[in-house]
Design a protein around this motif. Structure first.
Motif, short mmCIF file in Angstrom:
data_model
loop_
_atom_site.label_atom_id
_atom_site.label_comp_id
_atom_site.label_asym_id
_atom_site.label_seq_id
_atom_site.Cartn_x
_atom_site.Cartn_y
_atom_site.Cartn_z
N ARG A 174 10.06 -2.40 99.50
CA ARG A 174 9.33 -1.14 99.62
C ARG A 174 10.26 0.08 99.55
NH1 ARG A 174 9.78 0.76 104.88
NH2 ARG A 174 8.01 2.15 104.54
N GLU A 229 5.44 -7.65 102.53
CA GLU A 229 5.47 -6.21 102.28
C GLU A 229 4.35 -5.52 103.03
OE1 GLU A 229 7.36 -3.99 100.94
OE2 GLU A 229 8.91 -5.40 100.29
N SER A 236 8.58 7.54 101.20
CA SER A 236 7.63 6.56 101.71
C SER A 236 6.60 6.28 100.63
CB SER A 236 6.95 7.08 102.99
OG SER A 236 6.07 6.13 103.52
N ASN A 243 4.82 3.07 99.80
CA ASN A 243 4.30 1.71 99.89
C ASN A 243 3.22 1.48 98.84
OD1 ASN A 243 5.81 1.02 102.31
ND2 ASN A 243 4.46 2.47 103.34
#
Length: 597
Positions: free
Chosen positions: A435, A463, A527, A529
């Motif tokens: 990630r 994940e 960030s 994801n």
């Protein structure tokens, strides 16, 4: 070999929007993305757990640091203060691995172009409507069959038997109300939405729940104004939202507090209201606290998170179980760990390998850890992990070898750096390791090319199951709001007795993720994801196929969850062959198994 597979253009953004949580966060999936909520309990108990309750919930023997303020905690982590660590208790973490029983048969275009990343705008109403007609929950029927039910009915019928709504339930109701009121005067006036024309539909709500719904609805309205770049109207909402939310309130008020904080930061950046001194101060603090670096080592807060919340252990034990099943007859085992941290999975693996020694004697276990960057601290942490694992292996009389592949940049990673013998059985372990590489697409490509060249018998992957990589700000905002709402609800249930570490986790780690997802764009937004469907398409480019998780892996996941006081709220769903671990139905993490063809 490179010519065997065509590395055509792969766009994480396009796929992530296509496979949005709009399909599964509200459980209205169709076609191949259908998710099935399942229970994995076997028809009979497999026996006792050899005292695993105590070891599973051990506290690792840390001396409490007790920082009273966030700044004190920050300084304690950046000064590399060493805690006394009782690794004996740490390494004794043990869970009976589930064994098979016949009665239970079982160069491409960069992934993430941050330089030329262009935003596109969607309204919250457009996105929320994509989630399907209204907001649905799932109702258990004898613990096996799940039926969608309407939240309107949930709060207006059987009031005397209904449980308190979860944080995500509140957000769903707020989303429903927001859709219905999107064209009303109240949603554009900049006033808190309290007297709502559809209020009669929620007469079953408690006073606190009504306040929380109104607060969340106003947050959605504020995000809409930010998406439209109507910053003054957004500020009007924010002032009232900030006065009613709190980092010390209930979960709804806490999660709204941090999202409002992130919206405020985004507005200030867009309008240039951030002073140079204030901006420099913020950047200095954020440079001192890097969640990705901090989580590589242990501190009391991370241990509390690991001990109190089920997701990390559930995914870890599931992945280790899958790995063991794929090296069951191997005498020389070589595991490549993409993000080793403290090496906890390998103490579990060693115990299992020792227990099977009579049936299949182990000649050697090799662990290779990949370390990148120029930070000496990372090397020290991994060296310490290697020494501890070596001592643990020696105590079990296991022939053990620990190697470190250290590169200044993952672009320099190559198969020649790995000491692999022809008669070894090689496996790759990736536990929340990929990630952080999504933003650096070239690095991610390099890792996968090297792994493909090594050609392991299996690659196990865990994940985060979330959509935080959309180019649409509003899409990211809504996806993140539901995801973090589930986590804050989990904190409330699982960390009731640990207020200090809960607050640190929320105010340091999770606020950082919220702020980065909501307030940052381009290279600053780290960030990113993505969900299993995106990873599935990405892995396919490298000639990887997904293997079915065995029934033993699924049962292992359920066993671990049952060891937690809040484990009943930990839910399991299947997306294809992938296991999704969630909180009250909201996906949190995924576990999957892959092989090369």
């Amino acid at each position: 070999m490179d010519d065997l597979y065509h590395f055509d253009e792969f766009n994480f953004h396009a796929l992530e929007d296509k496979f949005s949580s709009s399909n599964d966060i509200f459980w209205e999936t169709k076609g191949h993305n259908e998710m099935k909520n399942v229970q994995f309990s076997l028809p009979q108990d497999l026996g006792d757990y050899n005292g695993t309750d105590e070891s599973l919930n051990s506290n690792f023997g840390f001396i409490p640091n007790d920082p009273s303020q966030e700044q004190e905690f920050l300084l304690s982590t950046t000064s590399q203060q060493k805690y006394h660590q009782d690794y004996e208790a740490f390494d004794n973490l043990h869970f009976d691995m589930v064994h098979f029983d016949e009665q239970f048969p079982t160069k491409a275009v960069p992934i993430c172009e941050t330089k030329n990343e262009k935003q596109y705008h969607q309204t919250p109403v457009e996105i929320l409507k994509n989630y399907g007609k209204g907001f649905k929950r799932l109702l258990h029927d004898e613990g096996k069959i799940l039926h969608p039910i309407d939240d309107f009915d949930l709060v207006t019928k059987n009031e005397h038997v209904r449980k308190k709504l979860s944080t995500e339930d509140i957000m769903k109701i707020a989303g429903t109300r927001f859709i219905q009121s999107s064209s009303s005067e109240s949603s554009s006036s900049g006033k808190l939405i309290l007297n709502h024309p559809f209020g009669f539909s929620f007469s079953g709500l408690s006073d606190e729940e009504k306040e929380d719904v109104a607060l969340a609805e106003s947050l959605l309205a504020c995000a809409e104004k930010v998406g439209y770049q109507q910053y003054e109207r957004a500020r009007s909402f924010l002032s009232q939202i900030e006065s009613l939310s709190s980092k010390t309130g209930n979960p709804v008020k806490r999660v709204v507090y941090y999202f409002a904080e992130a919206l405020r930061r985004r507005i200030n950046k867009e309008t240039g209201r951030v002073s140079v001194s204030s901006n420099n101060s913020t950047k200095k603090i954020e440079s001192l606290f890097d969640p990705e670096e901090t989580t590589k080592d242990l501190n009391p807060t991370l241990i509390a998170f690991f001990e109190d919340l089920p997701f990390c252990k559930v995914s870890m034990f599931t992945c280790v179980q899958a790995l063991i099943e794929n090296v069951t007859d191997a005498k020389k085992i070589h595991v490549i760990d993409l993000e080793i941290r403290k090496g906890l999975p390998w103490t579990i693996l060693m115990q299992e390998l020792q227990s099977r020694n009579e049936l299949c004697p182990l000649e050697i276990l090799k662990i290779t850890a990949i370390v990148s960057g120029n930070t000496n601290n990372s090397k020290i942490i991994v060296d310490d992990t290697g020494k501890r694992l070596s001592e643990f292996a020696q105590s079990l009389n296991i022939n053990f070898s620990f190697n470190i592949v250290m590169v200044s940049d993952l672009l320099h990673l190559s198969e020649d750096l790995f000491e692999i013998d022809s008669d070894e059985t090689v496996a790759v372990y990736s536990h929340f390791a990929l990630r952080s590489k999504i933003q650096n697409s070239d690095q991610l490509e390099t890792i996968m090319r090297v792994v493909r060249t090594i050609n392991p018998v299996v690659m196990v992957v865990a994940e985060i199951e979330a959509n935080h990589n959309s180019k649409s700000f509003v899409n990211r905002f809504i996806e993140a709001l539901f995801y973090f709402s589930a986590f804050f609800d989990c904190f409330e249930d699982c960390m009731k007795k640990d207020e200090k570490n809960r607050m640190i986790m929320e105010s340091m780690y999770f606020s950082h993720g919220i702020r980065n997802t909501v307030a940052e764009e381009g290279a600053e937004r780290k960030s990113r994801n993505v969900k299993i469907d995106v990873w599935r398409n990405f892995f396919t480019r490298f000639g990887m196929v997904e293997k079915e998780l065995s029934m033993m892996c699924l049962y292992q996941a359920e066993l671990v969850a049952k060891r937690y006081a809040c484990g009943n709220s930990c839910t399991f769903d299947m997306n294809g062959h992938c296991l999704l671990v969630g909180w009250k139905g909201t996906p949190i993490a995924s576990a999957s198994v892959w092989k090369f063809v």
